[in-house]
Design an enzyme around this catalytic site. Structure first.
Site, mmCIF file in Angstrom:
data_model
loop_
_atom_site.group_PDB
_atom_site.id
_atom_site.type_symbol
_atom_site.label_atom_id
_atom_site.label_comp_id
_atom_site.label_asym_id
_atom_site.label_seq_id
_atom_site.Cartn_x
_atom_site.Cartn_y
_atom_site.Cartn_z
ATOM 1 N N HIS A 41 0.985 -1.241 -0.099
ATOM 2 C CA HIS A 41 0.148 0.138 -0.044
ATOM 3 C C HIS A 41 0.832 1.168 -0.063
ATOM 4 O O HIS A 41 0.223 2.313 -0.339
ATOM 5 C CB HIS A 41 -0.961 0.057 1.141
ATOM 6 C CG HIS A 41 -0.324 0.142 2.571
ATOM 7 N ND1 HIS A 41 -0.049 -0.590 3.271
ATOM 8 C CD2 HIS A 41 -0.194 1.661 3.182
ATOM 9 C CE1 HIS A 41 0.451 -0.099 4.424
ATOM 10 N NE2 HIS A 41 0.444 1.161 4.251
ATOM 11 N N ASP A 71 0.538 -7.536 1.706
ATOM 12 C CA ASP A 71 0.838 -6.118 1.540
ATOM 13 C C ASP A 71 2.466 -6.100 1.570
ATOM 14 O O ASP A 71 2.894 -5.386 2.325
ATOM 15 C CB ASP A 71 0.306 -5.368 3.134
ATOM 16 C CG ASP A 71 0.199 -4.226 2.754
ATOM 17 O OD1 ASP A 71 0.342 -3.433 1.566
ATOM 18 O OD2 ASP A 71 -0.460 -3.492 3.758
ATOM 19 N N SER A 142 4.675 2.854 7.859
ATOM 20 C CA SER A 142 4.185 1.454 7.270
ATOM 21 C C SER A 142 5.334 1.090 6.299
ATOM 22 O O SER A 142 5.915 1.726 5.371
ATOM 23 C CB SER A 142 3.019 1.684 6.281
ATOM 24 O OG SER A 142 1.958 1.824 7.076
#
Length: 367
Positions: A41, A71, A142
């Site tokens: 992402h 992910d 992230s």
């Protein structure tokens, strides 16, 4: 066993800042595979992103592998840069209550490392195990590594629960190691792992250009677009101005309506907020002098220069000296924009030199 400080310090040169037109995130370099690891992402369907680290300037990086289910994404490492080696640990050895460190370094924020413990080592969400931790994770972190107290990566910081009290989740190392081993024989080829059957899809086996050859699910390879991304409206005008002034637009983009360029030793950050109609340009120069006796004459100099400068303002933000200009978006055109930005760039570089040579200001430390 190394101390927390030693562990954090050993990771500083391997943490990578990642930016796209849509936002920013974190990645980390694994020398064993010669790849940068991050979240899928974070790359946000881009086949090329901007990266930066403590050992190299901003550069473009190719996205080679995407994995929507887990992910994960793997990026091209920077060329001709020797980065330290960090090792993958063994997730299966971890247990509830073990101390961990979440490390990240998103664009625009200080290098961050937060310590906590594993709340639950095998929290299951959507069929996958995640490491639930109480270490604070910033959304921009992230893709950063989750590290054990031996200094080994045991997970990839992946998501948080908004509104939760330090509820962070990391993808365990075992999933990452499997993905790396699957992709390793095809390094340098764009690929994606099917979210349905986990088959590795490559340009030579993709069915009809968009379907997994194993199960028929629709997939998307990280391929460079045939047409370059083109902003619209005021953002397009800003980018055309920066191009005219010799700046590399792909490297300048740091997110939605945010650009960053260098002029000499000064860093200029340009932000456009369509909601309030203003374009804010801040040139970060140097730091205030450490000698307190030089502060008063420095302030006097800044005030005198502000009196003479038209449209430019020198100010202090914490320890930084900043040269700023605000432009109303309806007043911006290609012609006057080139004039105004060129003046800002030239003044920023000149002021940076004057402030350091004549007023004892210090070099700004790059994040």
């Amino acid at each position: 066993m190394p101390s927390t400080v030693e562990i954090v310090d050993s990771f500083k040169d391997t943490i990578i800042q990642i930016a796209t037109q849509a936002g920013t995130g974190t990645g980390f370099y694994l020398r064993q595979y010669d790849l940068i690891v991050t979240n899928n992402h974070v790359v946000d369907n881009n086949a090329e992103v901007t990266i930066a680290g403590k050992q190299f300037e901003k550069a473009l990086s190719r996205v080679w592998y995407t994995d929507r289910k887990h992910d994960l994404a793997f990026l091209q490492a920077p060329a001709q840069v020797q980065l330290p080696e960090i090792k993958l640990g063994e997730y299966i050895r971890m247990k509830d209550g073990d101390p961990v460190i979440a490390i990240g370094h998103p664009y625009g924020l200080n290098y961050t490392a937060t310590q906590g413990v594993i709340s639950k080592v095998d929290r299951v969400r959507e069929g996958l195990k995640y490491i639930q931790i109480d270490a604070a994770i910033n959304p921009g972190n992230s893709g950063g590594p989750l590290v054990n107290m031996s200094g080994e990566v045991i997970g990839v910081n992946t998501f948080i629960i908004r509104g939760g009290d330090n509820l962070g989740f990391a993808l365990p190392e075992q999933y990452l190691r499997t993905a790396l081993d699957i992709y390793a024989p095809y390094k340098g080829k764009p690929s994606t792992r099917c979210h349905a059957c986990e088959f590795l899809v490559l340009p030579e086996n993709i069915d009809n250009g968009k379907y997994c050859p194993s199960c028929g699910s629709e997939v998307k390879l990280p391929e460079l677009p045939k047409e370059e991304y083109e902003p619209v409206g005021v953002s397009k005008t800003i980018e055309n101005i920066l191009k005219a002034l010799g700046k590399d637009i792909k490297l300048a983009r740091e997110g939605v309506n945010i650009w960053s360029v260098k002029e000499g030793s000064a860093k200029i950050v340009i932000r456009y907020n369509p909601e309030n109609y203003f374009i804010a340009s801040d040139a970060y120069l140097c730091l205030l002098p450490s000698d307190g006796m030089k502060i008063k004459p420095l302030y006097q100099y800044l005030l005198q220069e502000n009196y003479h400068n038209k449209g430019l303002v020198l100010s202090c933000q914490n320890q930084n000296i900043v040269l700023s200009r605000i432009i109303y978006d309806l007043d911006l055109s290609q012609e006057n924009g080139e004039l105004l930005f060129r003046q800002l760039f030239q003044k920023a570089d000149a002021y940076d030199d004057i402030l350091k040579k004549e007023h004892g200001c210090l070099d700004r430390v790059e994040e």
